[in-house]
Scaffold this active site. Structure first.
Site, PDB file in Angstrom:
ATOM      1  N   CYS A  83       1.132  -1.813   0.226  1.00 26.98           N
ATOM      2  CA  CYS A  83       0.364  -0.076  -0.308  1.00 26.98           C
ATOM      3  C   CYS A  83       1.080   1.319   0.158  1.00 26.98           C
ATOM      4  CB  CYS A  83      -0.646  -0.124   1.267  1.00 26.98           C
ATOM      5  SG  CYS A  83      -0.520  -0.112   3.019  1.00 26.98           S
ATOM      6  N   HIS A 252      -0.820   0.332   7.310  1.00 22.14           N
ATOM      7  CA  HIS A 252      -1.613   0.151   6.317  1.00 22.14           C
ATOM      8  C   HIS A 252      -1.682   1.965   5.511  1.00 22.14           C
ATOM      9  CE1 HIS A 252      -4.731  -0.411   3.497  1.00 22.14           C
ATOM     10  NE2 HIS A 252      -4.999   0.690   3.170  1.00 22.14           N
ATOM     11  N   ASN A 277      -8.506   4.258   0.035  1.00 23.84           N
ATOM     12  CA  ASN A 277      -8.302   3.865   0.832  1.00 23.84           C
ATOM     13  C   ASN A 277      -7.565   2.486  -0.051  1.00 23.84           C
ATOM     14  OD1 ASN A 277      -7.851   0.996   2.009  1.00 23.84           O
ATOM     15  ND2 ASN A 277      -9.591   0.863   2.643  1.00 23.84           N
TER      16      ASN A 277
END
Length: 673
Positions: A83, A252, A277
């Site tokens: 990510c 994250h 996201n």
């Protein structure tokens, strides 16, 4: 523009593919487990034997690089924990110049007669743009892409970019976990800073400088970023499992798409941030969800407009929710079309830039932090500022790949995984009046600016408004002897120059404890003649010798009465390990004949890879000889020697003799004021 590093040049097979019409197959990054896994310690290890490799035209009927709808061009994370890289890649969609730099345009695509199954990418690595060529065979699970991809199933720029970045790092698994800031620098050649959203402790703790591995980050101030809010890259990350974002688990990263200062119906203002996201789904349940209570505080038309901006995986939250749910943000400096950095503090363009590479070497230039006595042996750089301006200085170190099993063990033991890849580094800066200065005096003065503490980061940054003049920059690791390569980069709104420091002539500090007579000499170690090496070798006594006398001065107080400094005259890259010994000459004896090992009275050893070695000692009246040496015999170099003796007011002339290779250059008496 930085020089291109052809680390991955056009390969022979690629050239053959162009000639034969066959599709290119990259033998350096094959469709095999070696390209997927490094040591199979991440969750993707369970995919071994299940992954197939397919070209885009084998995945969909009409593959393209980008979709017509830009909202569908954003990255969607697959089974790989990267990510951090996907958040950074979103900057390419905001800056076409950068996109064309990383992914050159006009490469033949599927359906084009010139298409041969390969693509070229460029990543910024340690000061140069590095070319990476890949074939377009992509890892799939059950006929679909298993790692990152676009929201549009027929767009492949994200999957291709990820594969090229994986090849640069050695495998896909090496992309599991990382820092957004690192990927931003690799994709832009610019600078990124990490700001904390957490607890900052007391004001006293914030003011106190520590030489430790504790990271001190700036606190978020959205007003500060108002100069660049439309074109800077901003991401946020969580290290734990906060309440509203609990479904995300730990570690994250998400992208901040935009932030606005919106007026409420009551006349107050609220900062709202639109977050994406990379998982491609909303994970927020606060006041600004689709049916949240926050929207009732806004004008209905404004609320409708803001909701209409949401794409898949996006949500709004206000500043209070933002700071409570995330641990830190990463701010990437915007870049102009000409490639100049834009300051996130002032909005000024930093149109002048320089960079120099360096290295910390154990026993040579890895002096450690300011707590260490060897600190002065660290590499040193000159920064000349021609007129007052904003200056940004970056210290960036090479990443060291370590065994991931060891890294996993460190995590289990509660250690930071960054310790596996990086040294704890810092950068300190002093303002000096001119280039010729006393290093030891300068280093005990207050610093002009610094990164405050040593951090296990790939890059640390300091930024100041600087007046014209000379500045001394010293990059350091926290531990002495810690080795790695590094790059110093300086960006400024005014004219500057950057150069490696040539060490100053040897000097001994002035003191206020009486009068000191200082004498300086120059000499040479010559192979086969006067380069005898250390005392481990029979040739030791071939080294040059320097004779001096300590007189009986009854009016001189007790304590240190002799200070000796040895300086080798060569650049930092060619330093030899040096040291010296002091011997007592027996009364009535000839120095050339009677100096023996048993007459040793003082030493400056072990031999050190440094420009200067020094010794302060107390010697009784008598005759002495200094023998300077390199560690190995037959190492040729020039050197200079400084001797300071504490004396009574009357200057006593000494009888110095350093042999045929020595020439006296100065004789100075330093008087107490």
């Amino acid at each position: 523009m930085a020089e291109v590093d052809c680390r991955y040049p056009v390969m022979r097979e690629e050239s053959m593919a162009q000639c034969s019409g066959a599709l290119f197959e990259d033998l350096d990054f094959p469709c095999a487990d070696s390209s997927l896994f490094s040591d199979s310690t991440t969750p993707i290890a369970r995919l071994q034997g299940e992954i197939t490799w397919r070209r885009p035209q084998e995945i969909c009927q009409s593959p393209a690089l980008f979709p017509s709808n830009i909202n569908l061009a954003h990255a969607k994370q697959g089974l790989l924990g990267d990510c951090w890289f996907l958040c950074a890649s979103s900057v390419l969609l905001k800056n076409k110049r950068l996109l064309n730099k990383v992914f050159p345009a006009d490469q033949p695509l599927w359906g084009n007669s010139r298409y041969r199954g390969f693509f070229r990418f460029f990543f910024w690595q340690q000061g140069n743009w590095t070319e990476v060529t890949i074939d377009d065979r992509l890892p799939c699970f059950k006929s679909t892409l298993c790692f990152s991809h676009c929201h549009s199933p027929s767009a492949f720029w994200v999957a291709l970019l990820e594969k090229a970045y994986a090849k640069l790092h050695g495998s896909y698994e090496h992309l599991w976990a990382g820092q957004v800031a690192e990927a931003l620098v690799d994709l832009t050649g610019g600078v990124a800073e990490r700001w904390s959203l957490g607890d900052f402790g007391s004001e006293e703790e914030q003011r106190t400088e520590r030489d430790s591995d504790r990271v001190q980050k700036k606190k978020l101030d959205l007003n500060l970023l108002s100069h660049v809010k439309d074109d800077c890259a901003l991401s946020c990350s969580t290290h734990g499992a906060p309440g509203g974002l609990g479904v995300m688990g730990q570690h994250h990263a998400l992208t901040v798409m935009e932030w606005l200062n919106v007026k409420t119906v009551s006349g107050s203002e609220v900062w709202l941030l639109r977050i994406r996201n990379p998982w491609g789904r909303c994970c927020w349940g606060g006041a600004w969800t689709w049916s949240g209570v926050g929207w009732s505080s806004l004008d209905p038309d404004c609320a409708v407009d803001l909701k209409s901006r949401l794409a898949e995986g996006e949500f709004w939250l206000d500043e209070a929710e933002f700071t409570s749910q995330f641990d830190e943000i990463t701010v990437g400096y915007p870049m102009s079309e000409e490639g100049h950095l834009k300051s996130i503090y002032t909005g000024n363009f930093l149109t002048h830039s320089h960079q120099l590479a360096g290295r910390w070497v154990k026993g040579y230039s890895a002096g450690g932090s300011r707590n260490a006595s060897s600190y002065s042996s660290n590499p040193k750089f000159w920064l000349k500022v021609c007129e007052r301006g904003e200056v940004l200085i970056s210290l960036l170190q090479h990443r060291k790949w370590r065994n991931r099993k060891n890294a996993q063990k460190s995590l289990e033991d509660g250690k930071n995984i960054k310790h596996q890849h990086y040294q704890a580094i810092a950068l300190h800066m002093w303002k000096v009046e001119k280039k010729h200065f006393n290093l030891s005096r300068t280093l005990i003065k207050p610093i002009c600016a610094s990164t405050h503490c040593h951090a296990y980061e790939r890059e640390v940054v300091l930024r100041r408004q600087l007046d014209p003049g000379y500045y001394l920059l010293i990059p350091s690791t926290y531990q002495p002897g810690a080795e790695t390569h590094f790059l110093i980069r300086v960006f400024s709104s005014s004219s500057i120059s950057l150069s490696a420091l040539k060490s100053p002539a040897p000097s001994l500090p002035l003191t206020a404890d009486g009068e000191w007579e200082t004498t300086s000499f120059c000499g040479s170690w010559v192979e086969g003649r006067t380069a005898g090496g250390s005392r481990n070798f029979l040739s030791y006594w071939q080294n040059p010798r320097f004779s001096f006398t300590v007189c009986d001065e009854p009016d001189v107080p007790s304590g240190v009465n002799v200070k000796i400094s040895l300086h080798q005259s060569c650049p930092d890259t060619d330093l030899l390990p040096i040291g010296f010994h002091v011997y007592k000459v027996p009364r009535g004896g000839s120095e050339q004949m009677t100096v023996k090992e048993e007459n040793l009275v003082a030493s400056c050893t072990p031999h050190c890879h440094t420009q200067d070695v020094s010794l302060a000692c107390t010697l009784p009246p008598g005759s002495y000889t200094i023998v300077p040496s390199t560690y190995q015999p037959d190492c040729s170099a020039n050197f200079s020697l400084s001797l300071a003796r504490r004396i009574h007011r009357k200057v006593v002339k000494s009888q110095e003799q350093l042999g045929r290779m020595i020439q006296e250059v100065s004789h100075v008496s330093v008087m107490k004021k």
